[in-house]
Design a protein around this motif. Structure first.
Motif, PDB file in Angstrom:
ATOM      1  N   GLY A  31     -24.066  -4.774 -18.128  1.00 59.12           N
ATOM      2  CA  GLY A  31     -25.313  -4.230 -17.601  1.00 59.12           C
ATOM      3  C   GLY A  31     -26.480  -4.399 -18.542  1.00 59.12           C
ATOM      4  O   GLY A  31     -27.573  -4.809 -18.138  1.00 59.12           O
ATOM      5  N   ARG A  32     -26.258  -4.118 -19.842  1.00 55.97           N
ATOM      6  CA  ARG A  32     -27.343  -4.229 -20.813  1.00 55.97           C
ATOM      7  C   ARG A  32     -27.770  -5.676 -21.010  1.00 55.97           C
ATOM      8  O   ARG A  32     -28.962  -5.989 -21.089  1.00 55.97           O
ATOM      9  CB  ARG A  32     -26.902  -3.620 -22.144  1.00 55.97           C
ATOM     10  CG  ARG A  32     -28.029  -3.534 -23.176  1.00 55.97           C
ATOM     11  CD  ARG A  32     -27.500  -3.191 -24.546  1.00 55.97           C
ATOM     12  NE  ARG A  32     -26.660  -1.981 -24.516  1.00 55.97           N
ATOM     13  CZ  ARG A  32     -25.889  -1.610 -25.524  1.00 55.97           C
ATOM     14  NH1 ARG A  32     -25.802  -2.366 -26.618  1.00 55.97           N
ATOM     15  NH2 ARG A  32     -25.164  -0.508 -25.435  1.00 55.97           N
ATOM     16  N   ASP A  33     -26.794  -6.584 -21.080  1.00 52.67           N
ATOM     17  CA  ASP A  33     -27.111  -7.993 -21.267  1.00 52.67           C
ATOM     18  C   ASP A  33     -27.913  -8.533 -20.086  1.00 52.67           C
ATOM     19  O   ASP A  33     -28.910  -9.239 -20.264  1.00 52.67           O
ATOM     20  CB  ASP A  33     -25.820  -8.800 -21.429  1.00 52.67           C
ATOM     21  CG  ASP A  33     -26.072 -10.291 -21.575  1.00 52.67           C
ATOM     22  OD1 ASP A  33     -26.728 -10.692 -22.554  1.00 52.67           O
ATOM     23  OD2 ASP A  33     -25.621 -11.056 -20.696  1.00 52.67           O
ATOM     24  N   VAL A  54     -22.381  -4.371 -11.455  1.00 52.91           N
ATOM     25  CA  VAL A  54     -21.395  -4.769 -12.463  1.00 52.91           C
ATOM     26  C   VAL A  54     -19.971  -4.715 -11.924  1.00 52.91           C
ATOM     27  O   VAL A  54     -19.206  -5.678 -12.071  1.00 52.91           O
ATOM     28  CB  VAL A  54     -21.536  -3.900 -13.727  1.00 52.91           C
ATOM     29  CG1 VAL A  54     -20.368  -4.180 -14.687  1.00 52.91           C
ATOM     30  CG2 VAL A  54     -22.847  -4.184 -14.423  1.00 52.91           C
ATOM     31  N   ALA A  55     -19.572  -3.617 -11.317  1.00 50.44           N
ATOM     32  CA  ALA A  55     -18.195  -3.481 -10.837  1.00 50.44           C
ATOM     33  C   ALA A  55     -17.879  -4.530  -9.778  1.00 50.44           C
ATOM     34  O   ALA A  55     -16.805  -5.145  -9.793  1.00 50.44           O
ATOM     35  CB  ALA A  55     -17.965  -2.081 -10.279  1.00 50.44           C
ATOM     36  N   ARG A  56     -18.805  -4.743  -8.889  1.00 47.96           N
ATOM     37  CA  ARG A  56     -18.585  -5.732  -7.829  1.00 47.96           C
ATOM     38  C   ARG A  56     -18.391  -7.127  -8.417  1.00 47.96           C
ATOM     39  O   ARG A  56     -17.524  -7.879  -7.979  1.00 47.96           O
ATOM     40  CB  ARG A  56     -19.773  -5.724  -6.864  1.00 47.96           C
ATOM     41  CG  ARG A  56     -19.636  -6.686  -5.706  1.00 47.96           C
ATOM     42  CD  ARG A  56     -20.787  -6.548  -4.735  1.00 47.96           C
ATOM     43  NE  ARG A  56     -20.652  -7.447  -3.621  1.00 47.96           N
ATOM     44  CZ  ARG A  56     -21.489  -7.495  -2.594  1.00 47.96           C
ATOM     45  NH1 ARG A  56     -22.529  -6.678  -2.559  1.00 47.96           N
ATOM     46  NH2 ARG A  56     -21.301  -8.348  -1.612  1.00 47.96           N
ATOM     47  N   VAL A  57     -19.188  -7.464  -9.421  1.00 45.57           N
ATOM     48  CA  VAL A  57     -19.074  -8.773 -10.059  1.00 45.57           C
ATOM     49  C   VAL A  57     -17.728  -8.913 -10.758  1.00 45.57           C
ATOM     50  O   VAL A  57     -17.050  -9.940 -10.646  1.00 45.57           O
ATOM     51  CB  VAL A  57     -20.229  -8.999 -11.051  1.00 45.57           C
ATOM     52  CG1 VAL A  57     -19.966 -10.232 -11.919  1.00 45.57           C
ATOM     53  CG2 VAL A  57     -21.550  -9.155 -10.303  1.00 45.57           C
ATOM     54  N   GLY A  58     -17.321  -7.876 -11.492  1.00 47.44           N
ATOM     55  CA  GLY A  58     -16.055  -7.950 -12.216  1.00 47.44           C
ATOM     56  C   GLY A  58     -14.881  -8.230 -11.303  1.00 47.44           C
ATOM     57  O   GLY A  58     -14.042  -9.095 -11.592  1.00 47.44           O
ATOM     58  N   PHE A  59     -14.818  -7.533 -10.176  1.00 48.15           N
ATOM     59  CA  PHE A  59     -13.723  -7.776  -9.230  1.00 48.15           C
ATOM     60  C   PHE A  59     -13.855  -9.143  -8.568  1.00 48.15           C
ATOM     61  O   PHE A  59     -12.860  -9.831  -8.329  1.00 48.15           O
ATOM     62  CB  PHE A  59     -13.694  -6.667  -8.169  1.00 48.15           C
ATOM     63  CG  PHE A  59     -13.255  -5.336  -8.698  1.00 48.15           C
ATOM     64  CD1 PHE A  59     -12.077  -5.202  -9.427  1.00 48.15           C
ATOM     65  CD2 PHE A  59     -14.026  -4.189  -8.488  1.00 48.15           C
ATOM     66  CE1 PHE A  59     -11.665  -3.978  -9.919  1.00 48.15           C
ATOM     67  CE2 PHE A  59     -13.624  -2.952  -8.979  1.00 48.15           C
ATOM     68  CZ  PHE A  59     -12.441  -2.847  -9.700  1.00 48.15           C
ATOM     69  N   ALA A  60     -15.090  -9.557  -8.278  1.00 48.28           N
ATOM     70  CA  ALA A  60     -15.305 -10.819  -7.567  1.00 48.28           C
ATOM     71  C   ALA A  60     -14.866 -12.023  -8.386  1.00 48.28           C
ATOM     72  O   ALA A  60     -14.417 -13.030  -7.832  1.00 48.28           O
ATOM     73  CB  ALA A  60     -16.779 -10.964  -7.186  1.00 48.28           C
ATOM     74  N   ILE A  61     -14.970 -11.936  -9.710  1.00 49.74           N
ATOM     75  CA  ILE A  61     -14.602 -13.092 -10.533  1.00 49.74           C
ATOM     76  C   ILE A  61     -13.131 -13.066 -10.943  1.00 49.74           C
ATOM     77  O   ILE A  61     -12.681 -13.955 -11.676  1.00 49.74           O
ATOM     78  CB  ILE A  61     -15.491 -13.198 -11.789  1.00 49.74           C
ATOM     79  CG1 ILE A  61     -15.272 -11.999 -12.719  1.00 49.74           C
ATOM     80  CG2 ILE A  61     -16.955 -13.347 -11.410  1.00 49.74           C
ATOM     81  CD1 ILE A  61     -15.909 -12.150 -14.083  1.00 49.74           C
ATOM     82  N   GLY A  62     -12.378 -12.061 -10.483  1.00 46.18           N
ATOM     83  CA  GLY A  62     -10.939 -12.097 -10.696  1.00 46.18           C
ATOM     84  C   GLY A  62     -10.368 -11.048 -11.617  1.00 46.18           C
ATOM     85  O   GLY A  62      -9.151 -11.009 -11.838  1.00 46.18           O
ATOM     86  N   TYR A  63     -11.204 -10.157 -12.163  1.00 44.14           N
ATOM     87  CA  TYR A  63     -10.688  -9.110 -13.041  1.00 44.14           C
ATOM     88  C   TYR A  63     -10.130  -7.962 -12.208  1.00 44.14           C
ATOM     89  O   TYR A  63     -10.720  -7.571 -11.191  1.00 44.14           O
ATOM     90  CB  TYR A  63     -11.792  -8.582 -13.960  1.00 44.14           C
ATOM     91  CG  TYR A  63     -11.987  -9.407 -15.213  1.00 44.14           C
ATOM     92  CD1 TYR A  63     -11.355  -9.064 -16.407  1.00 44.14           C
ATOM     93  CD2 TYR A  63     -12.800 -10.538 -15.195  1.00 44.14           C
ATOM     94  CE1 TYR A  63     -11.540  -9.820 -17.561  1.00 44.14           C
ATOM     95  CE2 TYR A  63     -12.999 -11.300 -16.334  1.00 44.14           C
ATOM     96  CZ  TYR A  63     -12.361 -10.944 -17.517  1.00 44.14           C
ATOM     97  OH  TYR A  63     -12.532 -11.694 -18.651  1.00 44.14           O
TER      98      TYR A  63
END
Length: 298
Positions: free
Chosen positions: A281-283, A253-262
């Protein structure tokens, strides 16, 4: 002549071999044995033909219904919610969609012998009955899935024929505006495509307006008229759709959030939950349990 039943058989067979994403770039097939809940996605410029069952897509508050023998055209990248509304084990929903390149439309519009009349009112989504002349090239495109060595040479030719047939049919006026450089549709299409390709970057509306060849106020007005969103809202939608795709593939989750620009993971989680109804994560875990990835095109 090819029938819808012929296309249905091909889609059924190739679905069980390839799944949704076929080896031919931009050619997607869909099969579902029951109606679905709400699907949130971003349609790319594309053409979809339903050969069995029915679907409903919504752009903002406007619904677009299309069933067996009917098609949908998305002229620009668009944030859409949709549902498959008719499907069963005995008669599954079956459809195919094909990405359309604006450059191909522009080339074919330039080759048309007759000069088109005044442009009709632009609709970013449009539906119509299908032209039976489309069935043969669609069948030949699906047949190419059995002949990998021929795809690189023949697929572009068949795709070009399909676009030509669409230009001559009921969807022609909407499609033609994709290929005319100075139409509002084409200008906003350049901006939405840029956002789609650079969703993780910090974007300035003034730069997007320049890309579209519009003033900032005019760009804002036309962008929202076409997409029902502001440019910032559109970018957020694209980011979160990409996040969901990555999370379903089991990325962290954290890696994805940063990767998409957050820059803030708490903000990422809030925005994600607001759009999809559950934390990231739950979704993602629920979707992986279903083993049914969310479609990216109609």
């Amino acid at each position: 002549m090819t029938t819808l039943t012929d296309l249905a058989r091909l889609i059924e067979r190739h679905w069980f071999v390839h799944g949704r994403e076929t080896p031919i770039p931009g050619l997607l097939i869909t099969r579902a044995e029951e109606p679905t809940g709400i699907i949130r996605t971003v349609y790319r410029p594309s053409f979809c033909l339903v050969v069995q069952g029915a679907k409903m897509s919504m752009l903002g508050p406007t619904p677009y219904h299309y069933a067996e023998g009917e098609c949908l055209l998305a002229s620009v990248d668009l944030p859409v919610t949709s549902r498959i509304v008719r499907a069963s084990a005995d008669a599954p929903y079956l459809a195919l969609s094909l990405a359309i390149e604006p450059v191909t439309v522009a080339e074919l519009v330039a080759e048309q012998a007759s000069v088109p009349g005044p442009a009709a009112a632009f609709n970013a989504l449009a539906t119509s009955d299908h032209d039976p002349a489309l069935r043969d090239p669609l069948r030949r495109l699906l047949d190419l899935l059995d002949h990998p060595a021929d795809q690189a040479v023949l697929a572009p030719l068949i795709r070009r024929e399909i676009v030509w047939r669409l230009l001559g049919g009921a969807l022609g006026p909407a499609l033609r505006q994709m290929g005319l450089v100075d139409t509002h549709a084409a200008r906003i299409g350049r901006a939405t495509a840029f956002i789609r390709d650079h969703y993780a970057e910090t974007l300035r509306v003034a730069d997007l307006a320049t890309l579209a060849g519009m003033s900032v106020p005019g760009f804002h007005r036309h962008f929202k008229a076409v997409t029902t969103m502001t440019p910032v809202q559109f970018q957020k939608q694209v980011r979160l759709q990409e996040a969901r795709r990555r999370l379903v593939a089991a990325e962290e989750v954290a890696r994805v959030g940063f990767a998409i620009g957050y820059e803030s993971l708490s903000q990422f989680s809030r925005d994600y939950r607001r759009l999809f109804g559950a934390p990231p994560g739950r979704d993602a875990a629920a979707m992986r349990a279903q083993l049914v990835p969310e479609p990216a095109l109609p």
